[in-house]
Design a protein around this motif. Structure first.
Motif, PDB file in Angstrom:
ATOM      1  N   MET A 218      37.880  41.743  43.131  1.00 42.45           N
ATOM      2  CA  MET A 218      37.880  40.676  42.038  1.00 42.45           C
ATOM      3  C   MET A 218      36.641  39.650  42.110  1.00 42.45           C
ATOM      4  O   MET A 218      36.323  38.927  41.301  1.00 42.45           O
ATOM      5  N   PHE A 219      36.437  39.286  43.561  1.00 38.19           N
ATOM      6  CA  PHE A 219      35.307  38.623  43.943  1.00 38.19           C
ATOM      7  C   PHE A 219      34.326  39.106  45.022  1.00 38.19           C
ATOM      8  O   PHE A 219      34.645  39.815  45.707  1.00 38.19           O
ATOM      9  N   ARG A 220      33.144  38.769  44.827  1.00 37.04           N
ATOM     10  CA  ARG A 220      31.994  39.299  45.654  1.00 37.04           C
ATOM     11  C   ARG A 220      31.242  38.146  46.158  1.00 37.04           C
ATOM     12  O   ARG A 220      30.861  37.303  45.276  1.00 37.04           O
ATOM     13  N   GLU A 221      30.994  38.028  47.560  1.00 35.94           N
ATOM     14  CA  GLU A 221      29.906  36.833  48.022  1.00 35.94           C
ATOM     15  C   GLU A 221      28.575  37.123  47.409  1.00 35.94           C
ATOM     16  O   GLU A 221      28.105  38.456  47.719  1.00 35.94           O
ATOM     17  N   VAL A 222      27.910  36.088  47.104  1.00 32.68           N
ATOM     18  CA  VAL A 222      26.364  36.409  46.812  1.00 32.68           C
ATOM     19  C   VAL A 222      25.634  36.300  48.009  1.00 32.68           C
ATOM     20  O   VAL A 222      25.687  35.421  48.664  1.00 32.68           O
ATOM     21  N   GLU A 223      24.754  37.251  48.273  1.00 30.97           N
ATOM     22  CA  GLU A 223      23.810  37.070  49.394  1.00 30.97           C
ATOM     23  C   GLU A 223      22.594  36.200  49.048  1.00 30.97           C
ATOM     24  O   GLU A 223      22.123  36.434  47.855  1.00 30.97           O
TER      25      GLU A 223
ATOM     26  N   ASP B 178      28.622  24.355  55.295  1.00 30.74           N
ATOM     27  CA  ASP B 178      28.958  25.755  55.367  1.00 30.74           C
ATOM     28  C   ASP B 178      29.266  26.221  53.804  1.00 30.74           C
ATOM     29  O   ASP B 178      30.331  26.170  53.240  1.00 30.74           O
ATOM     30  N   ALA B 179      28.222  26.289  53.024  1.00 34.67           N
ATOM     31  CA  ALA B 179      28.106  26.469  51.798  1.00 34.67           C
ATOM     32  C   ALA B 179      28.051  27.760  51.223  1.00 34.67           C
ATOM     33  O   ALA B 179      27.317  28.769  51.795  1.00 34.67           O
ATOM     34  N   ARG B 180      28.844  28.365  50.395  1.00 37.27           N
ATOM     35  CA  ARG B 180      29.244  29.939  50.053  1.00 37.27           C
ATOM     36  C   ARG B 180      29.175  29.971  48.280  1.00 37.27           C
ATOM     37  O   ARG B 180      29.624  28.804  47.781  1.00 37.27           O
ATOM     38  N   TRP B 181      28.831  31.084  47.842  1.00 36.39           N
ATOM     39  CA  TRP B 181      28.780  31.251  46.578  1.00 36.39           C
ATOM     40  C   TRP B 181      29.444  32.631  46.154  1.00 36.39           C
ATOM     41  O   TRP B 181      29.031  33.720  46.791  1.00 36.39           O
ATOM     42  N   TYR B 182      30.614  32.735  45.675  1.00 36.77           N
ATOM     43  CA  TYR B 182      31.254  34.073  45.179  1.00 36.77           C
ATOM     44  C   TYR B 182      31.358  34.053  43.471  1.00 36.77           C
ATOM     45  O   TYR B 182      31.389  33.184  42.789  1.00 36.77           O
ATOM     46  N   VAL B 183      30.751  35.363  43.269  1.00 35.15           N
ATOM     47  CA  VAL B 183      30.897  35.679  41.795  1.00 35.15           C
ATOM     48  C   VAL B 183      32.254  36.510  41.516  1.00 35.15           C
ATOM     49  O   VAL B 183      32.633  37.437  42.217  1.00 35.15           O
ATOM     50  N   MET B 184      32.541  36.558  40.115  1.00 33.52           N
ATOM     51  CA  MET B 184      33.809  37.426  39.646  1.00 33.52           C
ATOM     52  C   MET B 184      33.204  38.906  39.609  1.00 33.52           C
ATOM     53  O   MET B 184      31.936  39.186  39.548  1.00 33.52           O
ATOM     54  N   ASP B 185      33.883  39.936  40.244  1.00 30.24           N
ATOM     55  CA  ASP B 185      33.426  41.328  40.366  1.00 30.24           C
ATOM     56  C   ASP B 185      34.492  42.132  39.714  1.00 30.24           C
ATOM     57  O   ASP B 185      35.739  42.103  39.809  1.00 30.24           O
ATOM     58  N   ASN B 186      34.136  43.379  39.347  1.00 31.77           N
ATOM     59  CA  ASN B 186      34.725  44.336  38.723  1.00 31.77           C
ATOM     60  C   ASN B 186      35.927  43.917  37.554  1.00 31.77           C
ATOM     61  O   ASN B 186      37.110  44.075  37.409  1.00 31.77           O
ATOM     62  N   VAL B 187      35.099  42.820  36.763  1.00 26.97           N
ATOM     63  CA  VAL B 187      35.923  42.456  35.622  1.00 26.97           C
ATOM     64  C   VAL B 187      35.621  43.253  34.582  1.00 26.97           C
ATOM     65  O   VAL B 187      34.540  43.593  34.208  1.00 26.97           O
ATOM     66  N   PRO B 188      36.803  43.679  33.585  1.00 22.51           N
ATOM     67  CA  PRO B 188      36.489  44.358  32.534  1.00 22.51           C
ATOM     68  C   PRO B 188      35.573  43.732  31.391  1.00 22.51           C
ATOM     69  O   PRO B 188      35.793  42.543  31.238  1.00 22.51           O
ATOM     70  N   PRO B 189      34.802  44.400  30.897  1.00 21.76           N
ATOM     71  CA  PRO B 189      33.568  43.808  29.822  1.00 21.76           C
ATOM     72  C   PRO B 189      34.395  43.020  28.596  1.00 21.76           C
ATOM     73  O   PRO B 189      33.927  41.983  28.340  1.00 21.76           O
ATOM     74  N   GLN B 190      35.518  43.317  28.346  1.00 24.81           N
ATOM     75  CA  GLN B 190      36.259  42.628  27.165  1.00 24.81           C
ATOM     76  C   GLN B 190      36.613  41.194  27.619  1.00 24.81           C
ATOM     77  O   GLN B 190      36.754  40.546  26.981  1.00 24.81           O
ATOM     78  N   PHE B 191      36.726  40.960  28.794  1.00 25.03           N
ATOM     79  CA  PHE B 191      37.058  39.635  29.381  1.00 25.03           C
ATOM     80  C   PHE B 191      35.860  38.821  29.003  1.00 25.03           C
ATOM     81  O   PHE B 191      35.969  37.645  28.639  1.00 25.03           O
ATOM     82  N   PHE B 192      34.672  39.340  29.104  1.00 21.92           N
ATOM     83  CA  PHE B 192      33.472  38.538  28.894  1.00 21.92           C
ATOM     84  C   PHE B 192      33.315  38.267  27.333  1.00 21.92           C
ATOM     85  O   PHE B 192      32.610  37.229  27.058  1.00 21.92           O
ATOM     86  N   GLU B 193      33.719  39.310  26.493  1.00 24.62           N
ATOM     87  CA  GLU B 193      33.764  39.092  25.044  1.00 24.62           C
ATOM     88  C   GLU B 193      34.761  37.755  24.751  1.00 24.62           C
ATOM     89  O   GLU B 193      34.528  36.926  23.858  1.00 24.62           O
ATOM     90  N   VAL B 194      35.573  37.906  25.354  1.00 25.75           N
ATOM     91  CA  VAL B 194      36.658  36.751  25.286  1.00 25.75           C
ATOM     92  C   VAL B 194      36.027  35.523  25.733  1.00 25.75           C
ATOM     93  O   VAL B 194      35.963  34.184  24.949  1.00 25.75           O
ATOM     94  N   THR B 195      35.542  35.379  26.888  1.00 27.71           N
ATOM     95  CA  THR B 195      35.067  34.056  27.377  1.00 27.71           C
ATOM     96  C   THR B 195      33.652  33.710  26.491  1.00 27.71           C
ATOM     97  O   THR B 195      33.606  32.517  26.520  1.00 27.71           O
ATOM     98  N   LYS B 196      32.943  34.634  26.023  1.00 29.58           N
ATOM     99  CA  LYS B 196      31.763  34.170  25.373  1.00 29.58           C
ATOM    100  C   LYS B 196      32.237  33.484  23.903  1.00 29.58           C
ATOM    101  O   LYS B 196      31.823  32.402  23.554  1.00 29.58           O
ATOM    102  N   LYS B 197      33.328  34.023  23.426  1.00 32.66           N
ATOM    103  CA  LYS B 197      34.054  33.425  22.249  1.00 32.66           C
ATOM    104  C   LYS B 197      34.567  32.094  22.873  1.00 32.66           C
ATOM    105  O   LYS B 197      34.512  31.031  21.973  1.00 32.66           O
TER     106      LYS B 197
END
Ligand code: UDP
Length: 418
Positions: A1-6, A68-87
């Motif tokens: 569900m999360f991926r660290e950004v290089e 020690d700063a890190r950045w993680y993004v959401m990964d493997n999230v279904p596209p419908q979720f982003f339709e909801v979050t755009k709403k």
């Protein structure tokens, strides 16, 4: 569900030629005692839009300051979720579109999964950006102690224009927000009355050392824009933006068309990228491309046409006038970038635009399409005015909106609540 950004290495000393040595010394002073402070940033995407743009610089610079700063993004999230979050995004910016129960359920389900897969800590500070992963903290609270990462302080960093949210959506989210130790807004004006946690105002920033802000040699810039069918000898209006209704792309086209009747030489480039978390963009891009079929001087270009950071830089640098006709705008890094490149900018009367531009001093703020047309015309007619606005714009950015100031703001916040 999360991926660290290089992340690439970025050094504070490289910022000094732009921000001044004192800005670097201040960061070093502030960071004393914060060596190895673990700071986790979480957002929805590493590509497209202002948040990703910011984190690519802020996180490496925090590292160079010793954190020690890190950045993680959401990964493997279904596209419908982003339709909801755009709403959700749209209704937080004022669109009167309630979410259905099913949509809220999907929002909750994904946030619960994010909580269960949270990057293992311990973390001294966690900063959750924007609404997509906002509810994660609430679901973490529900997990058994053994499954919770140890976290010192939680902040919610909101990048969107929250001045007139649709009540039903905000009421649903404010409970999640009030679980945090603090909220960070681009403008204090975005903080609604029912927030019960401390609010800090931090404006975004642009990285003067990024590819986007690199000076493109004139000849090379001309070649780049010519490769997209634009004539570098003729006046060019440019809007760089995600394809989003709040950025009023059709209003830009209308202003251009009104002026084109008087200035047949005029060209328009609408340059945008499709962010991974923005499904609406594809549809709008298609509609704009259709409009452009009727006028060969309208160029609608996206990352799919090969527009990357270097091309965006060239368009911003070679624009006769940059437009950002937003109706709502949390901040608008595209404005900052154009101002840094000494471009005269004509921007909509949204809070984020007004935070950056003082009307008539370092750009223009417009309230209608007609006014947009008039101000663009004024700039095209008057190169001295363009130069004066552009020079003032660069100094505004140097003074207020460079990455070093942004990092210093964060360090002050961490120090306050240590
Ligand atoms: N951007 C880009 N390519 C594009 C369009 C936009 O790299 O085709 C970048 C732009 O240069 C800026 C960011 O995406 O750095 C957009 O940030 P802004 O704050 O203006 O808007 P947001 O997309 O976050 O609403």
């Amino acid at each position: 569900m999360f991926r660290e950004v290089e992340l690439p290495e970025k050094l504070l000393k490289d910022q000094a030629p732009h921000a001044g040595e004192e800005a670097i010394r201040e960061i070093r002073r502030l960071a004393q005692g914060m060596e190895n402070l673990s700071v986790l940033h979480i957002n929805s995407t590493s590509y497209g839009g202002g948040v990703a743009e910011l984190l690519y610089t802020i996180v490496p610079l925090m590292r160079d300051a010793g954190l020690d700063a890190r950045w993680y993004v959401m990964d493997n999230v279904p596209p419908q979720f982003f339709e909801v979050t755009k709403k959700i995004h749209n209704s937080l910016q004022g669109a009167k579109t309630p979410l259905t129960d099913n949509e809220w359920e999907l929002y909750g389900d994904i946030n619960m999964k994010l909580a269960k897969n949270f990057p293992p800590g311990p973390w001294d500070v966690v900063i959750i950006h924007d609404p997509q992963p906002l509810a994660t903290l609430a679901f973490l609270d529900d997990l058994p102690e053994s499954q919770k990462p140890a976290v010192g302080r939680w902040f919610w960093r909101c990048h969107i224009d929250l001045s007139t949210p649709f009540a039903a959506t905000w009421q649903k989210l404010v409970g999640y927000v009030n679980r945090f130790d603090g909220a960070i807004f681009t403008s204090r004006k975005y903080a609604q009355d029912d927030l019960k946690i401390p609010v800090t105002e931090i404006t975004p920033s642009t990285d003067p050392t990024s590819t986007k802000n690199a000076i493109v040699p004139d000849e090379e810039g001309r070649k780049i824009i010519a490769s997209f069918g634009i004539n570098p000898e003729r006046p060019l209006m440019v809007q760089v933006s995600r394809f989003d209704p709040w950025k009023d792309p059709f209003g830009v086209v209308d202003a251009y068309c009104m002026l084109k009747a008087e200035k047949p030489d005029l060209q328009l480039a609408m340059v945008g990228s499709i962010a991974h978390d923005d499904p609406e963009g594809v549809e709008l891009l298609g509609k704009l491309k259709k409009v452009a079929e009727h006028d060969q001087d309208i160029h609608v270009l996206s990352n799919e046409d090969g527009v990357g950071a270097a091309e965006v830089a060239a368009f911003q640098q070679l624009a006769t006038v940059v437009v950002q006709k937003s109706i709502r705008e949390g901040f608008g890094l595209t404005i900052t970038e154009a101002m840094w490149k000494m471009r005269p900018v004509v921007a909509g009367n949204a809070t984020g635009c007004r935070l950056q531009i003082t009307d008539g001093v370092d750009g223009f703020i417009i309230g209608s399409t007609e006014e947009c047309k008039e101000k663009v015309n004024e700039i095209l007619e008057n190169p001295d005015l363009a130069l004066r606005l552009g020079r003032a714009a660069r100094e505004t950015v140097r003074e207020k909106f460079l990455s070093t100031r942004h990092v210093a703001n964060y360090l002050k916040l961490f120090a306050q609540s240590q």
